[in-house]
Motif scaffolding. Sequence first.
Motif, PDB file in Angstrom:
ATOM      1  N   GLY A  60       0.845  -1.183   0.000  1.00 20.89           N
ATOM      2  CA  GLY A  60       0.000   0.000   0.000  1.00 20.89           C
ATOM      3  C   GLY A  60       0.881   1.234   0.000  1.00 20.89           C
ATOM      4  N   GLY A  61       0.329   2.347  -0.460  1.00 21.02           N
ATOM      5  CA  GLY A  61       1.102   3.582  -0.495  1.00 21.02           C
ATOM      6  C   GLY A  61       2.293   3.515  -1.438  1.00 21.02           C
ATOM      7  N   GLY A  62       2.177   2.678  -2.475  1.00 18.25           N
ATOM      8  CA  GLY A  62       3.265   2.515  -3.426  1.00 18.25           C
ATOM      9  C   GLY A  62       4.334   1.537  -2.982  1.00 18.25           C
ATOM     10  N   VAL A  63       4.140   0.909  -1.822  1.00 19.68           N
ATOM     11  CA  VAL A  63       5.135  -0.001  -1.244  1.00 19.68           C
ATOM     12  C   VAL A  63       4.663  -1.445  -1.361  1.00 19.68           C
ATOM     13  N   LEU A  64       5.540  -2.328  -1.853  1.00 15.50           N
ATOM     14  CA  LEU A  64       5.340  -3.774  -1.756  1.00 15.50           C
ATOM     15  C   LEU A  64       6.240  -4.261  -0.633  1.00 15.50           C
ATOM     16  N   PHE A  65       5.667  -4.925   0.356  1.00 10.69           N
ATOM     17  CA  PHE A  65       6.448  -5.331   1.521  1.00 10.69           C
ATOM     18  C   PHE A  65       7.715  -6.085   1.121  1.00 10.69           C
ATOM     19  N   ASN A  66       7.596  -7.018   0.163  1.00 13.83           N
ATOM     20  CA  ASN A  66       8.765  -7.795  -0.266  1.00 13.83           C
ATOM     21  C   ASN A  66       9.923  -6.919  -0.723  1.00 13.83           C
ATOM     22  N   ASN A  67       9.609  -5.754  -1.280  1.00 15.77           N
ATOM     23  CA  ASN A  67      10.638  -4.893  -1.868  1.00 15.77           C
ATOM     24  C   ASN A  67      11.113  -3.777  -0.937  1.00 15.77           C
ATOM     25  N   THR A  68      10.399  -3.554   0.168  1.00 13.60           N
ATOM     26  CA  THR A  68      10.738  -2.443   1.063  1.00 13.60           C
ATOM     27  C   THR A  68      10.738  -2.970   2.492  1.00 13.60           C
ATOM     28  N   LEU A  69      11.773  -3.722   2.818  1.00 12.25           N
ATOM     29  CA  LEU A  69      11.827  -4.450   4.084  1.00 12.25           C
ATOM     30  C   LEU A  69      12.440  -3.563   5.163  1.00 12.25           C
ATOM     31  N   VAL A 266     -10.354  -9.629   4.713  1.00 14.08           N
ATOM     32  CA  VAL A 266      -8.963  -9.289   4.403  1.00 14.08           C
ATOM     33  C   VAL A 266      -8.953  -8.561   3.064  1.00 14.08           C
ATOM     34  N   THR A 267      -7.879  -7.825   2.815  1.00 15.42           N
ATOM     35  CA  THR A 267      -7.807  -7.114   1.532  1.00 15.42           C
ATOM     36  C   THR A 267      -6.893  -7.802   0.521  1.00 15.42           C
ATOM     37  N   ASP A 268      -5.823  -8.473   0.979  1.00 13.32           N
ATOM     38  CA  ASP A 268      -4.793  -8.996   0.057  1.00 13.32           C
ATOM     39  C   ASP A 268      -4.255  -7.843  -0.796  1.00 13.32           C
ATOM     40  N   ALA A 269      -4.144  -6.667  -0.151  1.00 15.44           N
ATOM     41  CA  ALA A 269      -3.881  -5.425  -0.878  1.00 15.44           C
ATOM     42  C   ALA A 269      -2.453  -5.343  -1.400  1.00 15.44           C
ATOM     43  N   MET A 270      -2.323  -4.625  -2.501  1.00 10.63           N
ATOM     44  CA  MET A 270      -1.051  -4.422  -3.181  1.00 10.63           C
ATOM     45  C   MET A 270      -0.674  -2.925  -3.185  1.00 10.63           C
ATOM     46  N   PRO A 271       0.506  -2.564  -3.700  1.00 10.39           N
ATOM     47  CA  PRO A 271       1.022  -1.192  -3.603  1.00 10.39           C
ATOM     48  C   PRO A 271       0.100  -0.064  -4.067  1.00 10.39           C
ATOM     49  N   PRO A 272      -0.764  -0.247  -5.087  1.00  9.20           N
ATOM     50  CA  PRO A 272      -1.542   0.910  -5.546  1.00  9.20           C
ATOM     51  C   PRO A 272      -2.541   1.479  -4.535  1.00  9.20           C
ATOM     52  N   VAL A 273      -2.900   0.713  -3.483  1.00 13.02           N
ATOM     53  CA  VAL A 273      -3.871   1.235  -2.516  1.00 13.02           C
ATOM     54  C   VAL A 273      -3.341   2.536  -1.914  1.00 13.02           C
ATOM     55  N   GLY A 274      -4.161   3.565  -1.956  1.00 14.85           N
ATOM     56  CA  GLY A 274      -3.767   4.863  -1.418  1.00 14.85           C
ATOM     57  C   GLY A 274      -2.961   5.713  -2.383  1.00 14.85           C
ATOM     58  N   THR A 275      -2.842   5.258  -3.632  1.00 15.80           N
ATOM     59  CA  THR A 275      -2.115   6.015  -4.658  1.00 15.80           C
ATOM     60  C   THR A 275      -2.972   6.075  -5.917  1.00 15.80           C
ATOM     61  N   LYS A 276      -2.441   6.726  -6.951  1.00 20.77           N
ATOM     62  CA  LYS A 276      -3.084   6.734  -8.261  1.00 20.77           C
ATOM     63  C   LYS A 276      -2.337   5.846  -9.257  1.00 20.77           C
ATOM     64  N   ASP A 277      -1.451   5.007  -8.747  1.00 13.53           N
ATOM     65  CA  ASP A 277      -0.662   4.119  -9.612  1.00 13.53           C
ATOM     66  C   ASP A 277      -1.560   3.103 -10.321  1.00 13.53           C
ATOM     67  N   THR A 278      -1.216   2.777 -11.543  1.00 15.82           N
ATOM     68  CA  THR A 278      -1.978   1.793 -12.316  1.00 15.82           C
ATOM     69  C   THR A 278      -1.140   0.582 -12.705  1.00 15.82           C
ATOM     70  N   GLU A 279       0.120   0.543 -12.270  1.00 14.70           N
ATOM     71  CA  GLU A 279       0.951  -0.636 -12.511  1.00 14.70           C
ATOM     72  C   GLU A 279       2.117  -0.631 -11.531  1.00 14.70           C
ATOM     73  N   PHE A 280       2.705  -1.811 -11.319  1.00 10.19           N
ATOM     74  CA  PHE A 280       3.888  -1.890 -10.458  1.00 10.19           C
ATOM     75  C   PHE A 280       4.676  -3.155 -10.802  1.00 10.19           C
TER      76      PHE A 280
END
Length: 375
Positions: A60-69, A266-280
């Motif tokens: 969420g917020g442009g962050v993927l947990f795996n990539n921003t530890l 649960v959401t199973d949410a990914m980085p775009p939540v809380g952003t305007k991103d359309t891909e990651f």
Amino acid sequence: MSLQRIYVKQFFDGESFIKNKVLSIENSIIISIDDDLQQYDEKLAGLVAPGFIDLQVNGGGGVLFNNTLSVEGVNAMLLAHAKYGTTAMLPTLITDTVEVMQQAADAIAAAIAQKVPGIIGIHFEGPHLSVAKKGAHSEAFIRPISAQEWQILSRQDLGKVIVTLAPENVLTSDIVKMRELGIHVCLGHTNASYAVAQQAVDAGATGFTHLYNAMSALQGREPGVVGCALLNDNTSCGLIVDGYHVDFASCRLALKAKPKGKVFLVTDAMPPVGTKDTEFAFFDRTVYLHDGKLTSTTGELAGSVLDMATAVRNCVNYLHVPFSEALKMASVYPAKYIGLPAQYGRLVVGSRADFVELNDQQQVTSTWIGGAQLF
């Protein structure tokens, strides 16, 4: 923290709707609820409800947990989801290397030690999964449990821990060992037969990760993992109510089959939540957002852009669930599953002052953790 008094015109305490009370908060805890409406520091005019608890959050917020530890990474995730009422979460690590698992554990331990608001543990979704039901997980990282994984899972500084695994690829004795360590074992990304799934439940597995998705289906001659999930009254199921992962009719069937309190959102949410991103970027692939749905370049669903407030509204609008029950599915029930029913998921004397304020359209207008406004 000094004493804080908040006047709430209406609130849901986890069981009932109550009007015109003042919550007194000290050191993040509600210490009294009274009728003295003359003395307060703040007034909330919307409906106040227990903060939402999300036990499966990849990003969420442009962050993927795996990539921003890092502590900064999980805090960014929490702040993004706080806009939608989430006040507690388990950052969720998608199947990766053991080195990444170690770094993820270090980040969560540091966040908890530093009292980062809302970070209450970690969810390891994999790597001990079924290749046949891997979904968006990378086959290259799916593997048996090794001594290195056991070192990570044996840590006592990670808060609440969920491990999602495929029981056909894990020894029953390993499930017993995880339960002895205090880990909540969920079955998911599994192609197991009903018999193998039931054996795992008998060994101590207590939950099912994103029910219906990435698990053997219910059929007449083979109940599969879905059948096991629906039949075992003592187990809980996470459910992604976004209309893409599970048909709303199947969601309603789960609620009809399971005892009340045994299905949580649960959401199973990914980085775009809380952003305007359309891909990651996602491992060696790219994930695209189109019409509210996340799809990988290899074709499969890759998490969601669902938030908890939307999940609550979807329960009311599409599953015909009473609003109070939808709120419980987002707060009371996940708190009970994770083993924190006294502190989380309710607004009573002795519980944490984690709450969300909603308007008449059930949209979030403010979010509070420990009596401090985050959104």
